[in-house]
Structures are given as C-alpha cells and as structure tokens.
Design a protein around this motif. Structure first.
Motif, PDB file in Angstrom:
ATOM      1  N   LYS A  59      37.882   0.433  63.688  1.00 34.26           N
ATOM      2  CA  LYS A  59      37.345   1.322  63.954  1.00 34.26           C
ATOM      3  C   LYS A  59      38.217   2.605  64.827  1.00 34.26           C
ATOM      4  CE  LYS A  59      32.808  -0.602  65.452  1.00 34.26           C
ATOM      5  NZ  LYS A  59      31.942  -0.846  66.402  1.00 34.26           N
ATOM      6  N   GLY A  60      39.731   1.582  64.276  1.00 38.16           N
ATOM      7  CA  GLY A  60      40.771   2.262  64.529  1.00 38.16           C
ATOM      8  C   GLY A  60      41.784   2.105  65.911  1.00 38.16           C
ATOM      9  N   VAL A  61      41.202   1.006  66.664  1.00 37.85           N
ATOM     10  CA  VAL A  61      40.910   0.365  68.029  1.00 37.85           C
ATOM     11  C   VAL A  61      42.930  -0.325  67.927  1.00 37.85           C
ATOM     12  CG1 VAL A  61      41.743  -1.467  69.651  1.00 37.85           C
ATOM     13  CG2 VAL A  61      39.101  -0.462  68.708  1.00 37.85           C
ATOM     14  N   THR A  62      43.408   0.136  68.750  1.00 37.69           N
ATOM     15  CA  THR A  62      45.230   0.507  68.714  1.00 37.69           C
ATOM     16  C   THR A  62      45.544  -0.147  70.073  1.00 37.69           C
ATOM     17  OG1 THR A  62      45.648   2.084  70.206  1.00 37.69           O
ATOM     18  CG2 THR A  62      45.409   2.542  67.796  1.00 37.69           C
ATOM     19  N   ASP A  63      44.306  -0.523  70.857  1.00 37.97           N
ATOM     20  CA  ASP A  63      44.621  -1.314  72.420  1.00 37.97           C
ATOM     21  C   ASP A  63      43.762  -2.262  72.565  1.00 37.97           C
ATOM     22  OD1 ASP A  63      47.554  -0.656  73.841  1.00 37.97           O
ATOM     23  OD2 ASP A  63      46.918   1.056  71.980  1.00 37.97           O
ATOM     24  N   LEU A  64      43.696  -3.461  72.492  1.00 36.79           N
ATOM     25  CA  LEU A  64      42.699  -4.616  72.537  1.00 36.79           C
ATOM     26  C   LEU A  64      42.677  -4.919  74.315  1.00 36.79           C
ATOM     27  CD1 LEU A  64      40.466  -5.475  70.434  1.00 36.79           C
ATOM     28  CD2 LEU A  64      42.861  -7.162  70.003  1.00 36.79           C
ATOM     29  N   PHE A  65      41.791  -5.144  74.514  1.00 37.96           N
ATOM     30  CA  PHE A  65      41.873  -5.559  76.000  1.00 37.96           C
ATOM     31  C   PHE A  65      40.917  -6.764  75.875  1.00 37.96           C
ATOM     32  CE2 PHE A  65      42.699  -1.244  76.558  1.00 37.96           C
ATOM     33  CZ  PHE A  65      44.071  -0.938  77.754  1.00 37.96           C
ATOM     34  N   VAL A  66      41.132  -7.931  76.265  1.00 40.24           N
ATOM     35  CA  VAL A  66      40.619  -9.229  76.456  1.00 40.24           C
ATOM     36  C   VAL A  66      40.308  -9.826  77.002  1.00 40.24           C
ATOM     37  CG1 VAL A  66      41.436 -11.247  74.818  1.00 40.24           C
ATOM     38  CG2 VAL A  66      42.548  -9.803  73.618  1.00 40.24           C
ATOM     39  N   ILE A  67      39.370 -10.124  77.182  1.00 38.17           N
ATOM     40  CA  ILE A  67      38.155 -10.764  78.632  1.00 38.17           C
ATOM     41  C   ILE A  67      38.315 -12.348  77.591  1.00 38.17           C
ATOM     42  CG2 ILE A  67      37.028 -11.085  80.433  1.00 38.17           C
ATOM     43  CD1 ILE A  67      39.119  -7.642  80.038  1.00 38.17           C
ATOM     44  N   PRO A  68      39.014 -13.317  78.458  1.00 42.17           N
ATOM     45  CA  PRO A  68      38.906 -14.905  78.326  1.00 42.17           C
ATOM     46  C   PRO A  68      37.773 -14.841  79.438  1.00 42.17           C
ATOM     47  CG  PRO A  68      40.279 -14.842  79.486  1.00 42.17           C
ATOM     48  CD  PRO A  68      40.238 -13.733  79.326  1.00 42.17           C
ATOM     49  N   PHE A  69      36.453 -14.957  78.586  1.00 44.33           N
ATOM     50  CA  PHE A  69      35.364 -15.436  79.207  1.00 44.33           C
ATOM     51  C   PHE A  69      35.020 -16.832  79.796  1.00 44.33           C
ATOM     52  CE2 PHE A  69      29.966 -14.374  79.372  1.00 44.33           C
ATOM     53  CZ  PHE A  69      30.326 -13.976  80.440  1.00 44.33           C
ATOM     54  N   PHE A  70      35.715 -17.604  80.233  1.00 46.00           N
ATOM     55  CA  PHE A  70      35.481 -18.805  81.029  1.00 46.00           C
ATOM     56  C   PHE A  70      36.243 -19.266  81.993  1.00 46.00           C
ATOM     57  CE2 PHE A  70      37.449 -18.587  76.342  1.00 46.00           C
ATOM     58  CZ  PHE A  70      36.929 -20.082  75.588  1.00 46.00           C
ATOM     59  N   VAL A  71      35.402 -20.360  82.666  1.00 44.25           N
ATOM     60  CA  VAL A  71      35.421 -20.635  84.211  1.00 44.25           C
ATOM     61  C   VAL A  71      36.373 -20.758  84.444  1.00 44.25           C
ATOM     62  CG1 VAL A  71      35.239 -21.942  85.927  1.00 44.25           C
ATOM     63  CG2 VAL A  71      32.947 -21.782  83.871  1.00 44.25           C
ATOM     64  N   SER A  72      37.342 -21.685  83.998  1.00 43.25           N
ATOM     65  CA  SER A  72      39.201 -21.917  84.499  1.00 43.25           C
ATOM     66  C   SER A  72      40.200 -21.503  83.384  1.00 43.25           C
ATOM     67  CB  SER A  72      38.803 -23.526  85.044  1.00 43.25           C
ATOM     68  OG  SER A  72      40.042 -23.830  85.719  1.00 43.25           O
ATOM     69  N   GLY A  73      41.410 -21.023  84.560  1.00 39.12           N
ATOM     70  CA  GLY A  73      42.404 -21.292  83.579  1.00 39.12           C
ATOM     71  C   GLY A  73      42.860 -22.409  83.342  1.00 39.12           C
ATOM     72  N   GLY A  74      42.303 -23.154  83.813  1.00 41.78           N
ATOM     73  CA  GLY A  74      42.801 -25.215  83.289  1.00 41.78           C
ATOM     74  C   GLY A  74      42.271 -25.358  82.374  1.00 41.78           C
TER      75      GLY A  74
END
Length: 256
Positions: A59-74
């Motif tokens: 779709k021509g996206v040049t900047d990808l904003f990623v959300i890690p849908f996880f409870v913990s950074g662990g």
C-alpha cells in the motif's frame, strides 16, 4: 512519509483467543486513514508478521509503527521481534526467528508493563471483584506472570510486576502485594508462605493477555492444594486494553 501500523501478538490455535485480540484492536482509536494490520508471531496462518509487512508495503507504507501486543518486556518474543525487524543489531538470547523482509523504516513501541496505567487498573478491578466482603488490609494480592529463567528477561518481568503493584497499592492498600512467576516456579511456595505465616487471605490475579492454557490449566495446577482465591480472569476482554493500544500508537507515532 506514508505511515502504517503493525500490531503484533503472539498467536494461538484457540480462535477465541485470536478473536479477543482482534476485538481489542477494533475498539482502539487508531488514526483515521492510516492502514493497520493485526498479525501474529506464529500459528495464525495468513496473518503472520511477514504477511502484514508485505500487505502494508504493497500500500506504499514507508514508515512502519509497530506495537508489540504483549504483556511484558520480559517476553523473549518482544526482543526477538525487535531484532528480526532490524530495530536492534542482535537478539539478547538465542532465537530461530530470521530477519524479516522490510523496506520501511521501523518505529518500535513498548509492551503493556512498561507504562502499565491500564494494566494496573484492570488488575485492580479484577482484585476488587475477588475481595467480596474481605478487607484489603486483611488480604494479600498475588500478581502472577509467565516469567523467564533467563536473568535479563527475569529482571524485566519482575520490574514490570513491581510497576503494576506500585500503582495498585497507592489506591487499594492491601496488606501486601506479592508477585510470582511461572518460570521459575514460585507460585505454590509463595502462597504457602503467606498461608502459614499470616492470617491473610491470598488472592491470585494473573497478568496474562487472554484466558487460555496458562490461566485455565497451568496456574490451577501450580496452586495445587494451597488455599487462595482465584477465578482465572485475564486482561482481556476489557475496554482499557483498547485504551492502552490507542495510547501506545499515539506515543510511538510521536517519536518519528
């Protein structure tokens, strides 16, 4: 710049688990006119991470904003996904995940426990329901998370639990808020310690994204014959999870 949003969950064979994730995203307030994909690390065929990247870049996206849908950074998964997306040069532990094909610039968000405003509110609500007629000052709240035996990720899990506990205790004033990880196994011994050394009631609240194998089978098995109050309620379904997603998308897009 043509932005796109990539929301990444773990994935499950349980269709209800996937449906809860989709519902949470559907109720989030995402920026209008910006394409978004909800994808998974594994299992959900046709909706894996590379599938989402390909569809957004088509779709021509040049900047990808990623959300890690996880409870913990662990979670080691958050770390390996960041590596595979090129956000970091090397993973912090061994991984079989190969680098993704991605041409867009990647902006990587944070999991829920990094700034756990909404997660703490949900856990507080769950704990109030478990209290019944008990007084908080006569009750120990036990927060339970997956955990890790890797020292770095263990520390991240513990740090996240402490942030959640601190927010809850400011308002609820429990006799104590303790935490237990499934890796390494801590839950049974901690409940028994409170049970034998005090007269407090122990309430167990799991910090898992959705009910399933861990909340329905693993945690009850680990509790065993220890005496506590537990209902297996996870974070989803709850509108505050959608609020967290909305806030996290705004925050990661402000970093560009």
């Amino acid at each position: 710049m043509r932005p796109g949003i990539l929301i990444i969950g773990h994935g499950s064979r349980d269709r209800d688990w996937v449906a809860l994730v989709d519902e949470a995203v559907r109720h989030a307030e995402l920026p209008e006119g910006i394409p978004a994909e909800v994808v998974f690390l594994e299992i959900v065929e046709g909706r894996l991470i590379q599938d989402g990247i390909d569809r957004l870049e088509a779709k021509g996206v040049t900047d990808l904003f990623v959300i890690p849908f996880f409870v913990s950074g662990g979670s080691t998964h958050v770390d390996e996904i960041a590596y595979a997306l090129g956000v970091k040069d090397a993973p912090s532990t061994d991984t079989d995940l190969l680098p993704f094909r991605v041409q867009a610039r990647v902006w990587f968000g944070e999991p829920m426990d990094e700034d756990p405003i909404e997660m703490a509110e949900i856990a507080m609500e769950r704990s109030r329901a478990l209290l019944g007629g008990r007084k908080p000052e006569e009750t120990v709240l036990m927060l339970v998370a997956h955990g890790s035996e890797h020292p770095l990720f263990y520390d991240r899990y513990v740090g996240g639990l402490l942030r959640v506990a601190d927010r809850i205790q400011r308002e609820m004033k429990y006799a104590a808020i303790d935490s237990a990880l499934l890796l390494p196994e801590q839950l049974y011994d901690k409940i028994i310690r409170w049970q034998t050394e005090t007269d407090y009631t122990v309430m167990v609240v799991p910090l898992f994204l959705s009910s399933g194998y861990f909340t329905n089978r693993v945690i009850p098995n680990r509790i065993g014959q220890a005496v506590c109050v537990y209902d297996g309620q996870a974070l989803l379904p709850h509108p505050l999870v959608s609020s967290w997603l909305s806030r996290q998308v705004r925050q990661v897009m402000q970093r560009r």
